[in-house]
Design a protein around this motif. Structure first.
Motif, PDB file in Angstrom:
ATOM      1  N   ALA A  31       0.295  -1.323  -0.041  1.00 21.13           N
ATOM      2  CA  ALA A  31       0.063   0.112   0.030  1.00 21.13           C
ATOM      3  C   ALA A  31       0.894   1.294   0.219  1.00 21.13           C
ATOM      4  O   ALA A  31       0.275   2.339  -0.171  1.00 21.13           O
ATOM      5  N   SER A  32       2.271   1.455   0.089  1.00 25.52           N
ATOM      6  CA  SER A  32       3.237   2.557   0.177  1.00 25.52           C
ATOM      7  C   SER A  32       3.566   2.862  -1.001  1.00 25.52           C
ATOM      8  O   SER A  32       4.132   3.974  -0.639  1.00 25.52           O
ATOM      9  N   THR A  33       3.742   2.477  -1.676  1.00 27.73           N
ATOM     10  CA  THR A  33       4.258   2.569  -3.353  1.00 27.73           C
ATOM     11  C   THR A  33       3.313   3.501  -3.828  1.00 27.73           C
ATOM     12  O   THR A  33       2.278   3.591  -3.319  1.00 27.73           O
ATOM     13  N   ALA A  34       3.669   4.816  -4.483  1.00 29.55           N
ATOM     14  CA  ALA A  34       3.658   5.206  -5.785  1.00 29.55           C
ATOM     15  C   ALA A  34       2.154   5.187  -6.394  1.00 29.55           C
ATOM     16  O   ALA A  34       0.903   5.177  -6.934  1.00 29.55           O
ATOM     17  N   GLU A  35       2.312   3.807  -6.536  1.00 33.23           N
ATOM     18  CA  GLU A  35       1.594   2.871  -8.188  1.00 33.23           C
ATOM     19  C   GLU A  35       0.476   3.073  -7.592  1.00 33.23           C
ATOM     20  O   GLU A  35      -0.329   3.131  -7.631  1.00 33.23           O
ATOM     21  N   THR A  36       0.631   2.051  -6.144  1.00 37.11           N
ATOM     22  CA  THR A  36      -0.346   1.863  -4.997  1.00 37.11           C
ATOM     23  C   THR A  36      -1.365   2.560  -5.084  1.00 37.11           C
ATOM     24  O   THR A  36      -2.727   2.976  -5.301  1.00 37.11           O
ATOM     25  N   GLN A  37      -0.969   4.099  -4.108  1.00 37.47           N
ATOM     26  CA  GLN A  37      -1.212   4.991  -4.412  1.00 37.47           C
ATOM     27  C   GLN A  37      -2.285   5.523  -4.961  1.00 37.47           C
ATOM     28  O   GLN A  37      -3.462   6.374  -5.122  1.00 37.47           O
ATOM     29  N   ARG A  38      -1.700   5.657  -6.029  1.00 37.52           N
ATOM     30  CA  ARG A  38      -2.201   6.114  -7.817  1.00 37.52           C
ATOM     31  C   ARG A  38      -3.146   5.765  -8.051  1.00 37.52           C
ATOM     32  O   ARG A  38      -4.712   6.520  -8.241  1.00 37.52           O
ATOM     33  N   TRP A  39      -3.446   4.498  -7.649  1.00 37.11           N
ATOM     34  CA  TRP A  39      -4.628   3.077  -7.742  1.00 37.11           C
ATOM     35  C   TRP A  39      -5.518   3.809  -6.880  1.00 37.11           C
ATOM     36  O   TRP A  39      -6.817   3.909  -7.650  1.00 37.11           O
ATOM     37  N   LEU A  40      -4.556   3.799  -5.475  1.00 37.73           N
ATOM     38  CA  LEU A  40      -6.834   3.639  -4.629  1.00 37.73           C
ATOM     39  C   LEU A  40      -6.419   5.253  -5.148  1.00 37.73           C
ATOM     40  O   LEU A  40      -8.309   5.550  -4.740  1.00 37.73           O
ATOM     41  N   GLU A  41      -6.315   6.700  -5.642  1.00 38.12           N
ATOM     42  CA  GLU A  41      -6.794   7.339  -5.803  1.00 38.12           C
ATOM     43  C   GLU A  41      -7.919   7.913  -6.498  1.00 38.12           C
ATOM     44  O   GLU A  41      -8.673   8.389  -6.892  1.00 38.12           O
ATOM     45  N   GLU A  42      -7.303   6.852  -7.687  1.00 35.52           N
ATOM     46  CA  GLU A  42      -8.306   6.518  -9.812  1.00 35.52           C
ATOM     47  C   GLU A  42      -9.794   5.818  -9.007  1.00 35.52           C
ATOM     48  O   GLU A  42     -10.861   6.334  -9.373  1.00 35.52           O
ATOM     49  N   GLN A  43      -9.426   5.474  -7.661  1.00 31.85           N
ATOM     50  CA  GLN A  43     -10.506   4.351  -7.318  1.00 31.85           C
ATOM     51  C   GLN A  43     -11.962   4.826  -6.482  1.00 31.85           C
ATOM     52  O   GLN A  43     -12.756   5.365  -6.733  1.00 31.85           O
ATOM     53  N   ASP A  44     -11.096   6.555  -5.592  1.00 36.03           N
ATOM     54  CA  ASP A  44     -11.365   6.819  -5.144  1.00 36.03           C
ATOM     55  C   ASP A  44     -12.349   8.029  -5.833  1.00 36.03           C
ATOM     56  O   ASP A  44     -13.809   8.579  -5.937  1.00 36.03           O
ATOM     57  N   ASP A  45     -11.840   8.252  -6.851  1.00 35.56           N
ATOM     58  CA  ASP A  45     -12.674   9.442  -7.511  1.00 35.56           C
ATOM     59  C   ASP A  45     -13.786   8.542  -8.724  1.00 35.56           C
ATOM     60  O   ASP A  45     -15.244   8.572  -8.679  1.00 35.56           O
ATOM     61  N   ALA A  46     -13.710   7.196  -8.558  1.00 33.52           N
ATOM     62  CA  ALA A  46     -14.959   6.824  -9.588  1.00 33.52           C
ATOM     63  C   ALA A  46     -15.805   6.183  -8.903  1.00 33.52           C
ATOM     64  O   ALA A  46     -16.827   6.369  -9.324  1.00 33.52           O
ATOM     65  N   TRP A  47     -15.274   5.832  -6.965  1.00 32.30           N
ATOM     66  CA  TRP A  47     -16.444   5.526  -6.523  1.00 32.30           C
ATOM     67  C   TRP A  47     -17.356   6.979  -6.268  1.00 32.30           C
ATOM     68  O   TRP A  47     -18.935   7.018  -5.894  1.00 32.30           O
ATOM     69  N   LEU A  48     -16.416   7.985  -5.964  1.00 33.58           N
ATOM     70  CA  LEU A  48     -17.136   9.231  -5.816  1.00 33.58           C
ATOM     71  C   LEU A  48     -18.530   9.687  -6.358  1.00 33.58           C
ATOM     72  O   LEU A  48     -19.450  10.093  -6.299  1.00 33.58           O
ATOM     73  N   GLU A  49     -17.515   9.287  -7.654  1.00 33.19           N
ATOM     74  CA  GLU A  49     -18.601   9.795  -9.645  1.00 33.19           C
ATOM     75  C   GLU A  49     -19.685   8.930  -9.039  1.00 33.19           C
ATOM     76  O   GLU A  49     -20.866   9.431  -9.356  1.00 33.19           O
ATOM     77  N   TYR A  50     -19.598   7.696  -9.067  1.00 27.68           N
ATOM     78  CA  TYR A  50     -21.018   6.603  -8.881  1.00 27.68           C
ATOM     79  C   TYR A  50     -21.791   7.084  -8.037  1.00 27.68           C
ATOM     80  O   TYR A  50     -22.954   7.476  -7.917  1.00 27.68           O
ATOM     81  N   ALA A  51     -21.221   7.497  -6.465  1.00 23.43           N
ATOM     82  CA  ALA A  51     -22.059   7.754  -5.466  1.00 23.43           C
ATOM     83  C   ALA A  51     -22.663   9.222  -5.231  1.00 23.43           C
ATOM     84  O   ALA A  51     -23.568   9.287  -4.848  1.00 23.43           O
ATOM     85  N   ALA A  52     -22.022   9.975  -6.333  1.00 22.77           N
ATOM     86  CA  ALA A  52     -23.034  11.591  -6.628  1.00 22.77           C
ATOM     87  C   ALA A  52     -24.305  10.507  -7.353  1.00 22.77           C
ATOM     88  O   ALA A  52     -25.072  11.976  -6.435  1.00 22.77           O
ATOM     89  N   GLY A  53     -24.605  10.318  -7.972  1.00 27.87           N
ATOM     90  CA  GLY A  53     -25.286   9.555  -8.666  1.00 27.87           C
ATOM     91  C   GLY A  53     -26.797   9.340  -7.747  1.00 27.87           C
ATOM     92  O   GLY A  53     -27.268   8.687  -8.753  1.00 27.87           O
ATOM     93  N   LEU A  54     -26.126   8.593  -6.622  1.00 28.91           N
ATOM     94  CA  LEU A  54     -27.229   7.335  -5.729  1.00 28.91           C
ATOM     95  C   LEU A  54     -27.842   8.448  -5.356  1.00 28.91           C
ATOM     96  O   LEU A  54     -28.174   8.440  -4.494  1.00 28.91           O
ATOM     97  N   SER A  55     -29.877   8.438  -6.190  1.00 25.25           N
ATOM     98  CA  SER A  55     -30.720   9.082  -5.493  1.00 25.25           C
ATOM     99  C   SER A  55     -31.173   9.061  -3.792  1.00 25.25           C
ATOM    100  O   SER A  55     -31.664   9.626  -3.860  1.00 25.25           O
ATOM    101  N   SER A  56     -30.741   7.390  -3.512  1.00 26.46           N
ATOM    102  CA  SER A  56     -31.645   7.509  -2.689  1.00 26.46           C
ATOM    103  C   SER A  56     -30.065   7.454  -1.610  1.00 26.46           C
ATOM    104  O   SER A  56     -30.800   7.390   0.168  1.00 26.46           O
TER     105      SER A  56
END
Length: 626
Positions: A31-56
């Motif tokens: 989890a400490s590498t720059a590559e994993t941290q970059r991947w996690l940031e992309e996953q965060d962005d994807a989740w937040l974008e999806y969650a923003a459209g959840l009406s309930s």
């Protein structure tokens, strides 16, 4: 169609016991590498974008908050004239330890465990930070509120057995049994071997019983503290779970599954600790024992029976509120026993059984949501009959969005408990189902053994059979059926969705094990070898690889939508499992695959926002009306 973040696939293939084992996402283990941290940031962005459209999402969050805003309390523990309880009042985020009606200011983040001294004047307690469960032990003077000992590190999962003088106790540090005297820096080591220990000390301080869990079996020792002799081994290498204690009447009480899959109670003389004889044999798995003046109370999860203390003969039952879950039993000096009760709509409430009157009284009250609970029997492919429990709105008909929940491991029993998560789903029109699969303890030790090691696939078969039953009986459809589980339950969910993806619309996989070829190398994996087996053993490795969800992911399969929820401070199940599984699924399928990461939370973390996000994701994927 979901657009996924890109993750590099390594051409990494290892030969293990003659098998070619691919591991394209091993780089995500760190989890400490720059590559994993970059991947996690992309996953965060994807989740937040999806969650923003959840009406309930916000509506569910508000309802989970309302349903969570209830008072909860633990079974009282009496020491001397003092009563210790853990309470959470409406609006409080974390529970608080009380002595009588006064909250103790422990200045903590997470209270992991606590144990008052025999007279209630001192309190040993363990705390951890950020949910990492790396417990540190302190001792508090209850009268003054001052810390008088500690910090002592290395006390994860440590029981505390106080001596009657309140000046010393036995405990476990770095998985060794030690004796500690307050204010003295050096401890005495009693048992040096590494194990998960349990400790019990008799009321008179003479007898110390020690148990060491080793998978489905455990070892036992008994120490006579009136002598200088080391602890005497009583049981070693026996395929049975056994604990023992010396009661206030001076008799040795032994609770064991030896010769009794659901457990039995034996009695004996501590001076002859290997000579037990039968005393009480309940029909259901034992969950509690309280020894009063003339009677013994035996808890079996959903009932409490009353027995003559001398003979063990059953005299009757304690009145309980319904078919729910009975918490641990404790007794006070006035011949009373205390316990908690909860069910699907009832938060934990305290009840007191008075042996002098035979009456049970409630110490708390509250309103209850209106739902129905239905139990059904279904059959696994090998003919084993199992039970599932469904919570629905009254008079609900026809297929509905359904969450199927399970755990199936470590002998853990899933009895009815209050869940704001489940109630919010049911109130919105869904069905919440708990499947009692093998690997758990609902039917005793035998049920657990039937779901471990080379039998682990039976657990997944049971879970899948529950899904098939719900569809066949018209409760739901594959387009409306979702899976949910955490930890070992996350493994259950991941295995089910990779083995039978066509049965499910969605899944929430929380803090899961997924790479069973390497699970021993991280978290608490080494301790779980008795449950799952070891990759070092060729036969056990073959079993592990056969169901390892990470290794079963195949390109081009239409998998259900999956939300992985992970916690950065999880020291039990390393989040690497979810990261690797998420990347593998995102590469293999066009289905929605998301990862929700809480970097500062631990394994047992959970909260209103997490529950609401999980529910909103499942509602979106199964068509539950918002």
């Amino acid at each position: 169609m979901q657009s996924h973040p890109c993750a590099e696939r390594l051409p990494l293939v290892e030969q293990v016991h003659g098998y070619a084992v691919a591991d394209p996402y091993r780089w995500l283990e760190d989890a400490s590498t720059a590559e994993t941290q970059r991947w996690l940031e992309e996953q965060d962005d994807a989740w937040l974008e999806y969650a923003a459209g959840l009406s309930s999402r916000y509506r569910l969050r508000n309802r989970v908050r309302e349903l969570s805003n209830v008072a909860t309390v633990s079974t009282p523990v009496w020491r001397g004239e003092r009563c210790f309880t853990v309470r959470r009042e409406p609006g409080q985020q974390h529970p608080v330890l009380y002595v009588d009606d006064t909250p103790l200011d422990l200045n903590l983040t997470t209270l992991d465990a606590w144990q008052p001294s025999p007279d209630g004047s001192r309190l040993a307690f363990q705390v951890s930070q950020g949910g990492d469960e790396q417990s540190v032990l302190y001792v508090l003077d209850v009268t003054t509120g001052q810390l008088i000992d500690g910090p002592i590190d290395g006390c994860r999962y440590s029981p505390i057995a106080w001596l009657p003088d309140g000046k010393s106790f036995y405990y476990v540090r770095f998985r060794q049994v030690r004796r500690h005297e307050l204010g003295v820096p050096d401890d005495t080591t009693i048992l040096p071997g590494e194990a998960s220990y349990g400790l019990e000390i008799s009321a008179d301080g003479r007898w110390l019983t020690i148990s060491a869990a080793r998978g489905a079996a455990n070892d036992l020792w008994l120490a006579d503290l009136s002598t200088d002799e080391p602890p005497r081994p009583i049981q070693q290498g026996v395929d049975a779970t056994t604990i023992m204690t010396v009661g206030p009447d001076g008799r040795l009480y032994v609770v064991t599954t030896r010769g009794a899959p659901t457990g039995r109670i034996c009695i004996g003389d501590p001076t002859r600790p290997t000579e037990w004889h039968g005393y009480i044999s309940p029909h259901k798995p034992l969950t509690g024992l309280a020894i009063l003046d003339d009677i013994v109370l035996v808890g079996t999860g959903q009932a409490i029976t009353i027995h003559d203390r001398e003979s063990g003969r059953e005299l009757g039952t304690v009145d309980v509120p319904g078919i729910g879950s009975i918490g641990s039993l404790s007794a006070d000096s006035q011949n009373r026993a205390w316990f908690t009760y909860t069910d699907s709509v009832t938060p934990p409430r305290v009840y007191c059984y008075d042996a002098s009157t035979g009456q049970t009284s409630s110490q708390s009250a509250g309103n209850q949501p209106t739902v129905e609970t239905n139990s059904r029997t279904y059959t696994s492919p090998d003919g084993t009959e199992l039970e599932l429990r469904a919570i629905t709105k009254p008079d609900s008909d026809g297929p509905r969005p359904t969450i199927l929940y399970g755990y199936g491991g470590f002998g853990q029993t899933l009895t009815p408990t209050y869940s704001a998560f489940a109630l919010a789903w049911v109130e919105a029109g869904g069905v919440f189902v708990t499947a009692h699969v093998r690997g758990g303890g609902e039917r005793g030790a035998e049920s657990h053994r039937e779901g471990i090691l080379h039998n682990k696939q039976k657990v997944f078969d049971d879970f899948i059979a529950a899904a098939e039953y719900l569809i066949a009986e018209g409760w739901t459809t594959p387009e409306q059926l979702a899976l949910c589980g955490e930890s070992n339950g996350g493994l259950l969910v991941a295995a089910a969705l990779t083995q039978r993806p066509e049965l499910f619309a969605a899944a929430v996989c929380s803090a899961p094990l997924t790479d069973m070829a390497r699970y021993e190398l991280s978290g608490l994996g080494e301790r779980w070898v008795p449950e799952f087996g070891s990759a070092k053993d060729p036969d056990q490795f073959r079993t592990l690889l056969a169901y390892s969800p990470y290794h079963q992911v195949a390109a081009g399969v239409k998998y259900p939508a999956v939300l992985f929820t992970v916690f950065g401070n999880d020291t039990r199940v390393d989040p690497l499992h979810a990261r690797k599984m998420c990347a593998a699924l995102q590469h293999a399928t066009e289905s929605t695959i998301l990862l929700r990461n809480e970097p500062d939370a631990g394994h047992v973390s959970g909260g209103i926002s997490l529950a609401a996000d999980m529910l909103a994701f499942l509602a979106d994927q199964t068509g539950l009306a918002s």
